[in-house]
Scaffold this active site. Sequence first.
Site, PDB file in Angstrom:
ATOM      1  N   ASP A   1       0.861  -1.184   0.000  1.00  0.00           N
ATOM      2  CA  ASP A   1       0.000   0.000   0.000  1.00  0.00           C
ATOM      3  C   ASP A   1       0.896   1.232   0.000  1.00  0.00           C
ATOM      4  OD1 ASP A   1      -1.805   2.020   0.357  1.00  0.00           O
ATOM      5  OD2 ASP A   1      -2.705   1.213   2.197  1.00  0.00           O
TER       6      ASP A   1
ATOM      7  N   ARG B   1       0.164   8.727 -14.564  1.00  0.00           N
ATOM      8  CA  ARG B   1       0.214  10.061 -15.164  1.00  0.00           C
ATOM      9  C   ARG B   1       1.318  10.876 -14.485  1.00  0.00           C
ATOM     10  NH1 ARG B   1      -5.866  12.404 -16.510  1.00  0.00           N
ATOM     11  NH2 ARG B   1      -6.921  10.389 -16.676  1.00  0.00           N
TER      12      ARG B   1
ATOM     13  N   ARG C   1       3.489  12.587  -5.876  1.00  0.00           N
ATOM     14  CA  ARG C   1       2.490  12.790  -4.826  1.00  0.00           C
ATOM     15  C   ARG C   1       2.474  11.634  -3.824  1.00  0.00           C
ATOM     16  NH1 ARG C   1      -0.319  14.962  -9.272  1.00  0.00           N
ATOM     17  NH2 ARG C   1      -1.579  13.079  -9.613  1.00  0.00           N
TER      18      ARG C   1
ATOM     19  N   GLY D   1      -5.804   9.108 -22.288  1.00  0.00           N
ATOM     20  CA  GLY D   1      -5.657   8.689 -23.684  1.00  0.00           C
ATOM     21  C   GLY D   1      -5.404   7.195 -23.774  1.00  0.00           C
ATOM     22  N   HIS D   2      -5.500   6.691 -24.984  1.00  0.00           N
ATOM     23  CA  HIS D   2      -5.183   5.297 -25.265  1.00  0.00           C
ATOM     24  C   HIS D   2      -4.374   5.246 -26.555  1.00  0.00           C
ATOM     25  CE1 HIS D   2      -6.961   2.951 -22.108  1.00  0.00           C
ATOM     26  NE2 HIS D   2      -8.138   3.556 -22.234  1.00  0.00           N
TER      27      HIS D   2
ATOM     28  N   ILE E   1      -4.898   4.415 -29.549  1.00  0.00           N
ATOM     29  CA  ILE E   1      -5.484   5.009 -30.759  1.00  0.00           C
ATOM     30  C   ILE E   1      -5.261   6.517 -30.805  1.00  0.00           C
ATOM     31  CG2 ILE E   1      -7.783   5.337 -29.718  1.00  0.00           C
ATOM     32  CD1 ILE E   1      -8.971   4.499 -32.433  1.00  0.00           C
TER      33      ILE E   1
ATOM     34  N   TYR F   1      -2.697   8.184 -29.131  1.00  0.00           N
ATOM     35  CA  TYR F   1      -1.269   8.493 -29.219  1.00  0.00           C
ATOM     36  C   TYR F   1      -0.757   8.345 -30.651  1.00  0.00           C
ATOM     37  CZ  TYR F   1      -2.035   7.463 -24.267  1.00  0.00           C
ATOM     38  OH  TYR F   1      -2.542   7.416 -23.000  1.00  0.00           O
TER      39      TYR F   1
ATOM     40  N   ASP G   1       1.024   1.272 -27.831  1.00  0.00           N
ATOM     41  CA  ASP G   1       1.259   0.639 -26.533  1.00  0.00           C
ATOM     42  C   ASP G   1       2.532  -0.195 -26.506  1.00  0.00           C
ATOM     43  OD1 ASP G   1      -0.946   1.718 -25.337  1.00  0.00           O
ATOM     44  OD2 ASP G   1      -2.154  -0.093 -25.376  1.00  0.00           O
TER      45      ASP G   1
END
Length: 385
Positions: free
Chosen positions: A64, A89, A95, A129-130, A132, A134, A160
Site C-alpha cells: 500500500d 500520469r 504525490r 488517452g489510449h 489510438i 497516441y 502501446d
Amino acid sequence: MGPLAGKRIIEIAGIGPGPFAAMLLSDLGAEVIRVERTGAVRGPTPDKPAGDVSLRGRRNVAIDLKHPGGLATLLDLVESADGLIEGFRPGVMERLGAGPDVCLERNPKLVFGRMTGWGQDGPYAQAAGHDINYISLAGALAHFGRAGEAPVPPLNMVGDFGGGGMFLALGVVAALLEAQTSGQGQVVDTAMVDGTAVLMTMFWSMKAAGIFDEQNPGTNLLDTGAHFYDVYECSDGRYISIGSIEPQFYAELMRLTGLEGDDQFARQMDATQWPELKVRIAELFKTKTCDEWCELMEMTDVCFAPVLTMSEAAQHPHNVERQTFIELGGTVQPAPAPRFSRTAAEVTQLPAHPGEHTRDVLADWGVDAERVGQLLESGAVRHAE
C-alpha cells in the site's frame, strides 16, 4: 540465464505497455518484482497461474503505497534495485512520495523508467488517452488504411507495445549500461507518442524524397496501394500476403502466377496502373485455395506467406521448428525474443497473482522477518495466503 541476469527491477503495477516492458526485461534475465496494490489481493492464491501472459517471469508483492509503512518499504526496496518502472500520469509518483528525486536520493545509481502516452510534459501531458489517440497525434494512424476508407487502428500494437513498451525496455537497458560506467542513475521519459513517431522514420524519409503521398493513404508502395504489396482473398475465403517489391522477386511472382510477358504487369512501378492491376491480380488469386497457393509459392522468392490467425501461427511448421511459441501453465504464448547464443532467455515464473510472493520477496530483498510481520499486521503490505 538471460543477458540481464543479476539486474533487479521494481515494476509498479499497471496495464498494457508497462507490464509488457517488465515482461521483456524479465524474459532477458532480470529479476523483476511487480508491486501490486494491496486492494488487488483477493483471498487465497488460486491453484492455477494468473491469466495475463504479460505477467510472466516475475514475483508479485502487494504494498500500500499510500500507507507510510508501505511507502517506506518501497523505498527500502529501491536501495537494492537497479531500476524502477512506472506508468502513472505525470506527478502521481511524486504525490505518493516515491518520485525520481526521492528514489535517486536513496539510490543514486537507480534507473527510473517512466511510461506515459503523451510524455512528462507538454499540453496533453495530464490528459487521458489510449493507443489510438497516441498514434493519431504521432502522425501514424492517418496512414493505416485503404484508399478512400477511414484509417484502421492496427490493434494497439504500434503505440502501446511498439512505441511504448519496447522503447521503455530499450531505454532502461541503455540507462543501465550507462550507469555501469558513470555510477549515476537517471530518469527515462518514455512517451508512446514519441516512440510511435520514431517508428515512422522511414516514411518521413520517403516523404522528403517525394515518394510517399501523405494526403492519399492507400495509394503508396507499402500501404496497399501497390498490387505487389497487399493481401488477397483465395477461393476458400482465406488470405495470402504478397510482398514482391524488388524486381527479381516481382519477376518470380509473374512467373508463378502465369502473368509473365503481360505488358501491363511488366510496368511494375507505374503507379497509375496499380488500381487496375490490383483488380486483375485479385481475380487471379481467387482461382485457387490458400493451400494451393502455399504449395506453389511457399519457400520461393516471391516474398509470400499465408495470413494466419494466432492459433494457426502456433501450429505452422516453421514456427514449430523454431519454437516461436511455447506452452506454459496450460497457455500457448510467444517465446522470449530475441535469441542469444550464450545467455539464453527463458521464462522462470508463471504469471503471478497479486500478493502471491510478498513474504518471500521482502525477505529476499533484505527486510527482516520481524519487520515483515509488523508490516503485514499494519496493512502496509499484504500477502495472499
